[in-house]
Design an enzyme around this catalytic site. Structure first.
Site, mmCIF file in Angstrom:
data_model
loop_
_atom_site.group_PDB
_atom_site.id
_atom_site.type_symbol
_atom_site.label_atom_id
_atom_site.label_comp_id
_atom_site.label_asym_id
_atom_site.label_seq_id
_atom_site.Cartn_x
_atom_site.Cartn_y
_atom_site.Cartn_z
ATOM 1 N N TYR A 122 -10.990 2.099 0.029
ATOM 2 C CA TYR A 122 -10.705 0.808 0.666
ATOM 3 C C TYR A 122 -10.734 0.946 2.193
ATOM 4 O O TYR A 122 -9.973 0.283 2.903
ATOM 5 C CB TYR A 122 -9.364 0.236 0.147
ATOM 6 C CG TYR A 122 -9.339 0.187 -1.366
ATOM 7 C CD1 TYR A 122 -10.139 -0.731 -2.046
ATOM 8 C CD2 TYR A 122 -8.594 1.091 -2.127
ATOM 9 C CE1 TYR A 122 -10.174 -0.750 -3.438
ATOM 10 C CE2 TYR A 122 -8.620 1.076 -3.514
ATOM 11 C CZ TYR A 122 -9.411 0.147 -4.151
ATOM 12 O OH TYR A 122 -9.450 0.130 -5.530
ATOM 13 N N ARG A 163 -8.835 4.629 -5.995
ATOM 14 C CA ARG A 163 -8.126 5.251 -4.878
ATOM 15 C C ARG A 163 -7.835 6.744 -5.112
ATOM 16 O O ARG A 163 -7.995 7.559 -4.210
ATOM 17 C CB ARG A 163 -6.798 4.500 -4.674
ATOM 18 C CG ARG A 163 -6.033 4.879 -3.423
ATOM 19 C CD ARG A 163 -4.625 4.246 -3.440
ATOM 20 N NE ARG A 163 -4.660 2.843 -3.780
ATOM 21 C CZ ARG A 163 -4.801 1.857 -2.909
ATOM 22 N NH1 ARG A 163 -4.873 2.126 -1.617
ATOM 23 N NH2 ARG A 163 -4.834 0.596 -3.308
ATOM 24 N N PRO A 196 -10.201 5.080 -12.360
ATOM 25 C CA PRO A 196 -9.577 5.427 -11.077
ATOM 26 C C PRO A 196 -10.472 5.103 -9.880
ATOM 27 O O PRO A 196 -11.689 5.296 -9.928
ATOM 28 C CB PRO A 196 -9.373 6.942 -11.190
ATOM 29 C CG PRO A 196 -10.486 7.392 -12.079
ATOM 30 C CD PRO A 196 -10.700 6.273 -13.076
ATOM 31 N N CYS A 204 -9.599 -8.530 19.261
ATOM 32 C CA CYS A 204 -8.722 -9.531 19.868
ATOM 33 C C CYS A 204 -7.845 -10.212 18.827
ATOM 34 O O CYS A 204 -8.029 -11.382 18.493
ATOM 35 C CB CYS A 204 -9.562 -10.559 20.629
ATOM 36 S SG CYS A 204 -10.453 -9.764 21.962
ATOM 37 N N GLU A 205 -6.915 -9.451 18.282
ATOM 38 C CA GLU A 205 -5.929 -9.934 17.319
ATOM 39 C C GLU A 205 -4.693 -9.067 17.496
ATOM 40 O O GLU A 205 -4.811 -7.838 17.569
ATOM 41 C CB GLU A 205 -6.400 -9.717 15.861
ATOM 42 C CG GLU A 205 -7.632 -10.458 15.444
ATOM 43 C CD GLU A 205 -7.369 -11.900 15.039
ATOM 44 O OE1 GLU A 205 -6.195 -12.268 14.864
ATOM 45 O OE2 GLU A 205 -8.351 -12.640 14.927
ATOM 46 N N TYR A 234 -2.304 -5.098 4.569
ATOM 47 C CA TYR A 234 -1.170 -4.798 3.682
ATOM 48 C C TYR A 234 -0.021 -4.114 4.407
ATOM 49 O O TYR A 234 0.878 -3.572 3.754
ATOM 50 C CB TYR A 234 -1.592 -3.829 2.563
ATOM 51 C CG TYR A 234 -2.863 -4.120 1.821
ATOM 52 C CD1 TYR A 234 -2.950 -5.197 0.935
ATOM 53 C CD2 TYR A 234 -3.968 -3.287 1.950
ATOM 54 C CE1 TYR A 234 -4.112 -5.423 0.222
ATOM 55 C CE2 TYR A 234 -5.132 -3.512 1.229
ATOM 56 C CZ TYR A 234 -5.202 -4.582 0.370
ATOM 57 O OH TYR A 234 -6.340 -4.802 -0.344
ATOM 58 N N GLY A 288 -5.539 2.541 -10.731
ATOM 59 C CA GLY A 288 -4.296 2.204 -10.053
ATOM 60 C C GLY A 288 -3.384 3.343 -9.673
ATOM 61 O O GLY A 288 -2.386 3.116 -8.985
HETATM 62 C C1 LIG Z 1 -9.560 -2.038 -8.218
HETATM 63 C C2 LIG Z 1 -9.716 -1.758 -9.646
HETATM 64 C C3 LIG Z 1 -9.644 -0.441 -10.126
HETATM 65 C C4 LIG Z 1 -9.336 0.731 -9.233
HETATM 66 O O1 LIG Z 1 -8.033 0.656 -8.740
HETATM 67 P P1 LIG Z 1 -7.425 1.869 -7.880
HETATM 68 O O2 LIG Z 1 -6.083 1.392 -7.494
HETATM 69 O O3 LIG Z 1 -8.311 2.069 -6.703
HETATM 70 O O4 LIG Z 1 -7.409 3.075 -8.775
HETATM 71 C C5 LIG Z 1 -9.841 -0.236 -11.477
HETATM 72 N N1 LIG Z 1 -10.098 -1.264 -12.308
HETATM 73 C C6 LIG Z 1 -10.173 -2.536 -11.897
HETATM 74 C C7 LIG Z 1 -10.459 -3.609 -12.847
HETATM 75 C C8 LIG Z 1 -9.987 -2.823 -10.551
HETATM 76 O O5 LIG Z 1 -10.040 -4.097 -10.135
#
Ligand SMILES: *Cc1c(COP(=O)(O)O)cnc(C)c1O
Length: 420
Positions: A375, A281, A279, A347-348, A321, A241
């Site tokens: 992503y 992202r 990790p 076409c959106e 998002y 995250g």
């Molecule tokens: C999506 C996810 C991650 C990775 O999240 P990031 O925001 O990309 O770091 C880690 N663990 C779980 C369970 C997830 O669903």
């Protein structure tokens, strides 16, 4: 993040040692371009901060599941966080080891559990009592014990976009904090489960450390209760995250983030436990870009549009998002800048990649959409029967196709018309 991996040299964007112009000419557009050096640097920021401590990195496969990307991490000794048996198959095909895999996800199918158990994954992150029941039954059917941790919902506010915050009470994810202790008792009593840890994942694109510290505090409170009930907790999985810079965000430095969490856990007297990071992202996001070519410039009364050959089917995050991705010409040129909405051919009306961007461009120019390594391709689709883009990985002075551009005939090769 490796600022030099995608930098301008004499006014031309380069991926490491290769110019974006030559990549576009050789492989066409839209084109995802990854940098091995940038992937390595981001992963090593985690791994180096974990070195010498009881801490392990499991790269979240869902952020970028290209085999070459996973292989770069596997060669560096990474573990992986998966959310399907398809992702497990990718990890194994990329040279990863099942024993370094944690299996997350709110709706695991029995067959997926069987495959993961047979392969020997390290841990199942379980999110409900029915899922515990199913896993216990599957494990019994093949005479195994499944290692489990519960994904606990610590109900902390990660201060991120509502679609990517996952640790609040109103989310579908995790076991409610108030029910976690009882759920651990239930799990511990199941004969074919072995409780090994505790897990959480509070959201994505989090740019502060404090929500993690709040989540860890709540987990540790629970760990003490679970152990008082007679069940040992060997690892604490703090999830993924951590955010990245798309625009002007200032996420904490990865090494500092890891160290702060580990020090905090140690200071609370839990330094003897293993700590897992997941990790996604933050290890892939800024290690990739999307190259796209301007098809037409379309001036309008209220807005000017730059219509490009990439679209929401290639990069869904803006449409999904309202996410911001930096967009720049890949070749700096001397034309008057104007404000454009950068849009695709789908076409959106929701098919946009950037809004109100000041760009000095002409039709035919090459643009770079940054921060597309996470992503990006993984969320792409064939909407409008658009073949998905090619993916290339640059390694120093060479570029390797790591996924060929799809062909239209491949897109309906599994379809058929009615007989007669
Ligand atoms: C999506 C996810 C991650 C990775 O999240 P990031 O925001 O990309 O770091 C880690 N663990 C779980 C369970 C997830 O669903």
């Amino acid at each position: 993040m490796n600022q030099s991996a995608f930098a301008f040299v004499d006014g031309v964007l380069h991926a490491e040692g290769v110019s974006a112009v030559s990549l576009a000419e050789q492989f066409g557009t839209p084109l995802f371009v990854y940098s091995r050096a940038a992937l390595t640097q981001a992963y090593e920021a985690y791994a180096n901060a974990c070195a010498g401590r009881r801490a392990f990195v499991h790269v979240a496969v869902k952020a970028n599941s290209n085999l070459a990307v996973l292989n770069v991490f596997a060669r560096l000794g990474a573990g992986f966080d998966i959310v399907s048996s398809g992702e497990l198959a990718r990890v194994l095909a990329a040279g990863g080891k099942a024993e370094n895999v944690v299996f997350s996800g709110v709706g695991k199918h029995a067959e997926e559990m069987r495959e993961a158990l047979a392969a020997g994954v390290k841990c199942f992150n379980v999110e409900s009592i029915p899922e515990l029941d199913r896993l216990n039954a599957v494990a019994a059917s093949i005479g195994k014990k499944a290692p489990v941790s519960l994904r606990v919902n610590p109900d902390v506010d990660p201060k991120t976009h509502p679609y990517i915050s996952t640790g609040l009470k109103a989310n579908k994810f995790g076991v409610a904090f108030s029910e976690a202790r009882a759920t651990y008792r239930t799990a511990a009593a199941m004969p074919n489960l072995e409780v090994v840890g505790i897990d959480c994942h509070i959201g994505s694109q989090i740019t502060e450390i404090s929500p993690y510290l709040d989540a860890v505090d709540k987990l540790l409170e629970l760990v003490e209760q679970i152990e008082a009930d007679g069940t040992a907790i060997h690892h604490i999985d703090v999830g993924g995250g951590l955010g990245i810079t798309y625009d002007s965000e200032t996420p904490p430095d990865i090494g500092e983030f890891v160290k702060t969490l580990l020090d905090h856990i140690e200071a609370r007297g839990h330094g003897f436990r293993n700590v897992f990071f997941e990790p996604g992202r933050s290890v892939t996001g800024n290690a990739g870009v999307l190259l796209t070519r301007v098809e037409f410039l379309k001036p309008g009364e209220e807005k000017n549009f730059a219509i490009v050959d990439a679209a929401m089917n290639d990069l869904a995050r803006p449409a999904m998002y309202q996410a911001f991705h930096a967009i720049e010409p890949a070749v700096k040129r001397e034309v008057a800048a104007q404000v454009y909405d950068v849009v695709g051919p789908v076409c959106e009306s929701g098919d946009w990649l950037g809004r109100d961007r000041q760009l000095a461009i002409e039709a035919g120019d090459l643009l770079v959409i940054r921060s597309a390594g996470a992503y990006g391709f993984v969320m792409s689709s064939n909407y409008n029967t658009r073949p998905r883009a090619a993916e290339v990985m640059v390694d120093g002075g060479s570029a390797h196709v790591v996924r060929a551009r799809e062909k239209v005939r491949d897109l309906f090769s599994g379809e058929s018309v009615l007989p007669g």
